[in-house]
Enzyme design. Structure first.
Site, PDB file in Angstrom:
ATOM      1  N   ASP A 185     -26.957  10.562 -21.058  1.00 59.21           N
ATOM      2  CA  ASP A 185     -27.452  11.179 -22.289  1.00 59.21           C
ATOM      3  C   ASP A 185     -28.264  10.180 -23.117  1.00 59.21           C
ATOM      4  OD1 ASP A 185     -25.162   9.651 -22.792  1.00 59.21           O
ATOM      5  OD2 ASP A 185     -24.232  11.118 -24.131  1.00 59.21           O
ATOM      6  N   ARG A 237     -18.833  12.491 -20.823  1.00 57.21           N
ATOM      7  CA  ARG A 237     -19.133  13.885 -20.853  1.00 57.21           C
ATOM      8  C   ARG A 237     -20.528  14.148 -21.423  1.00 57.21           C
ATOM      9  NH1 ARG A 237     -13.571  13.309 -21.969  1.00 57.21           N
ATOM     10  NH2 ARG A 237     -14.152  12.570 -23.996  1.00 57.21           N
ATOM     11  N   GLY A 238     -21.098  13.128 -22.060  1.00 50.38           N
ATOM     12  CA  GLY A 238     -22.354  13.309 -22.787  1.00 50.38           C
ATOM     13  C   GLY A 238     -23.526  13.783 -21.945  1.00 50.38           C
ATOM     14  N   LYS A 268     -32.401   4.456 -27.085  1.00 53.79           N
ATOM     15  CA  LYS A 268     -32.427   3.790 -28.404  1.00 53.79           C
ATOM     16  C   LYS A 268     -32.788   2.346 -28.126  1.00 53.79           C
ATOM     17  CE  LYS A 268     -28.791   5.682 -31.198  1.00 53.79           C
ATOM     18  NZ  LYS A 268     -27.438   5.457 -31.753  1.00 53.79           N
ATOM     19  N   THR A 300     -22.823   0.346 -21.145  1.00 51.81           N
ATOM     20  CA  THR A 300     -22.204   1.370 -20.293  1.00 51.81           C
ATOM     21  C   THR A 300     -22.961   1.491 -18.983  1.00 51.81           C
ATOM     22  OG1 THR A 300     -21.565   2.569 -22.285  1.00 51.81           O
ATOM     23  CG2 THR A 300     -21.459   3.789 -20.216  1.00 51.81           C
ATOM     24  N   GLY A 302     -26.734  -0.556 -23.901  1.00 50.77           N
ATOM     25  CA  GLY A 302     -27.007  -0.683 -22.464  1.00 50.77           C
ATOM     26  C   GLY A 302     -25.782  -1.092 -21.667  1.00 50.77           C
ATOM     27  N   ARG A 349     -21.078  18.906 -29.217  1.00 53.13           N
ATOM     28  CA  ARG A 349     -21.859  18.695 -27.994  1.00 53.13           C
ATOM     29  C   ARG A 349     -22.651  19.942 -27.602  1.00 53.13           C
ATOM     30  NH1 ARG A 349     -19.876  14.006 -25.289  1.00 53.13           N
ATOM     31  NH2 ARG A 349     -17.697  13.559 -25.652  1.00 53.13           N
ATOM     32  N   ASP A 396     -27.847   2.941 -25.418  1.00 48.06           N
ATOM     33  CA  ASP A 396     -27.805   2.299 -26.725  1.00 48.06           C
ATOM     34  C   ASP A 396     -27.797   0.779 -26.487  1.00 48.06           C
ATOM     35  OD1 ASP A 396     -27.427   2.198 -29.534  1.00 48.06           O
ATOM     36  OD2 ASP A 396     -25.269   2.259 -29.362  1.00 48.06           O
TER      37      ASP A 396
HETATM   38  P1  IMP Z   1     -24.049   1.832 -24.803  1.00 40.43           P
HETATM   39  O1  IMP Z   1     -23.029   1.303 -23.830  1.00 40.43           O
HETATM   40  O2  IMP Z   1     -24.043   1.064 -26.091  1.00 40.43           O
HETATM   41  O3  IMP Z   1     -25.437   1.917 -24.201  1.00 40.43           O
HETATM   42  O4  IMP Z   1     -23.557   3.254 -25.261  1.00 40.43           O
HETATM   43  C1  IMP Z   1     -23.823   4.362 -24.537  1.00 40.43           C
HETATM   44  C2  IMP Z   1     -22.888   5.480 -24.921  1.00 40.43           C
HETATM   45  O5  IMP Z   1     -22.605   5.483 -26.322  1.00 40.43           O
HETATM   46  C3  IMP Z   1     -23.559   6.810 -24.654  1.00 40.43           C
HETATM   47  O6  IMP Z   1     -23.276   7.262 -23.352  1.00 40.43           O
HETATM   48  C4  IMP Z   1     -22.972   7.689 -25.720  1.00 40.43           C
HETATM   49  O7  IMP Z   1     -21.770   8.257 -25.256  1.00 40.43           O
HETATM   50  C5  IMP Z   1     -22.662   6.774 -26.867  1.00 40.43           C
HETATM   51  N1  IMP Z   1     -23.690   6.796 -27.927  1.00 40.43           N
HETATM   52  C6  IMP Z   1     -24.597   5.842 -28.218  1.00 40.43           C
HETATM   53  N2  IMP Z   1     -25.371   6.198 -29.249  1.00 40.43           N
HETATM   54  C7  IMP Z   1     -24.950   7.424 -29.621  1.00 40.43           C
HETATM   55  C8  IMP Z   1     -25.383   8.341 -30.649  1.00 40.43           C
HETATM   56  O8  IMP Z   1     -26.319   8.107 -31.427  1.00 40.43           O
HETATM   57  N3  IMP Z   1     -24.689   9.506 -30.702  1.00 40.43           N
HETATM   58  C9  IMP Z   1     -23.666   9.817 -29.880  1.00 40.43           C
HETATM   59  N4  IMP Z   1     -23.243   8.999 -28.901  1.00 40.43           N
HETATM   60  C10 IMP Z   1     -23.879   7.808 -28.779  1.00 40.43           C
HETATM   61 MG    MG Z   2     -22.091   9.132 -22.962  1.00 38.23          MG
END
Ligand code: IMP
Ligand code: MG
Length: 192
Positions: A110, A52-53, A141, A117, A115, A175, A113
């Site tokens: 959104d 949903r982000g 990030k 996802t 990567g 949000r 982080d």
């Molecule tokens: P990844 O798979 O680690 O890249 O995480 C990505 C998902 O983690 C994003 O789509 C967000 O939903 C969530 N996320 C990562 N960092 C943050 C943050 O600082 N605040 C809120 N949600 C975050």
């Molecule tokens: Mg998200």
């Protein structure tokens, strides 16, 4: 109407700073929209938003895309309430309605982080043979990256802090805020 007072904190109780204010966000999103409009002129453009982000970002970005385009949504499970990191295991919980084959696809996120996802979603989408596939993320990030993600459009690179607002949640709340704020995790507590 709520029948008892909410125990959910007001964000002002744990906001450590506003990292990106509303005006700065909106100006950058307008630039991204203009860039995408130029780059995809004449293409059958499909924006795919990960729920949903990415929703706030998608709806503002669309308003700045001046060429015809379609939108669709998918949802993936990353980490649950109370967790601050991806599990590394990403599951598709809502699939698209649209055909992807032969279309120019931009995945709208959104934040990237670790990567994990986006990397999983890209892998999944590429099996459906789009004409092209790129990523547009509001926030990057980058120091946290564990798996490589090719990013076509990036709003802002941010430091390794936990942020909220403008689509990003803390345990599904906050949000709605129009800015990106940094959480002071010592002051934040989950009640319920
Ligand atoms: P990844 O798979 O680690 O890249 O995480 C990505 C998902 O983690 C994003 O789509 C967000 O939903 C969530 N996320 C990562 N960092 C943050 C943050 O600082 N605040 C809120 N949600 C975050
Ligand atoms: Mg998200």
């Amino acid at each position: 109407m709520p029948t008892k007072p909410s125990t959910i904190q007001n964000y002002t109780e744990f906001l450590s700073e506003i990292l990106i204010d509303e005006d700065t966000l909106q100006k950058r999103i307008a630039e991204l929209g203009a860039e995408i409009s130029r780059d995809y002129a004449g293409e059958d453009l499909l924006l795919i938003c990960i729920l949903r982000g990415g929703v706030m970002f998608l709806t503002d970005l669309m308003r700045h895309i001046t060429i015809p385009h379609a939108v669709d949504f998918m949802a993936v499970s990353s980490y649950g309430v109370g967790k601050r990191e991806s599990s590394g295991q990403v599951r598709i919980t809502l699939d698209l309605n649209s055909v992807v084959t032969g279309r120019s696809v931009i995945l709208v996120e959104d934040i990237i982080d670790s990567g994990r996802t986006v990397a999983s979603v890209l892998e999944f989408l590429s099996t459906r043979k789009p004409k092209s596939l790129t990523v547009c993320t509001l926030l990057d990030k980058d120091t946290r990256r564990e798996v490589f993600v090719p990013i076509g459009y990036r709003g802002f690179t941010i430091p390794d802090r936990f942020v909220f607002g403008y689509g990003l949640d803390i345990d599904e709340y906050y949000r709605n805020l129009p800015f990106i704020g940094v959480v002071d995790l010592k002051k934040y507590h989950l009640e319920g």
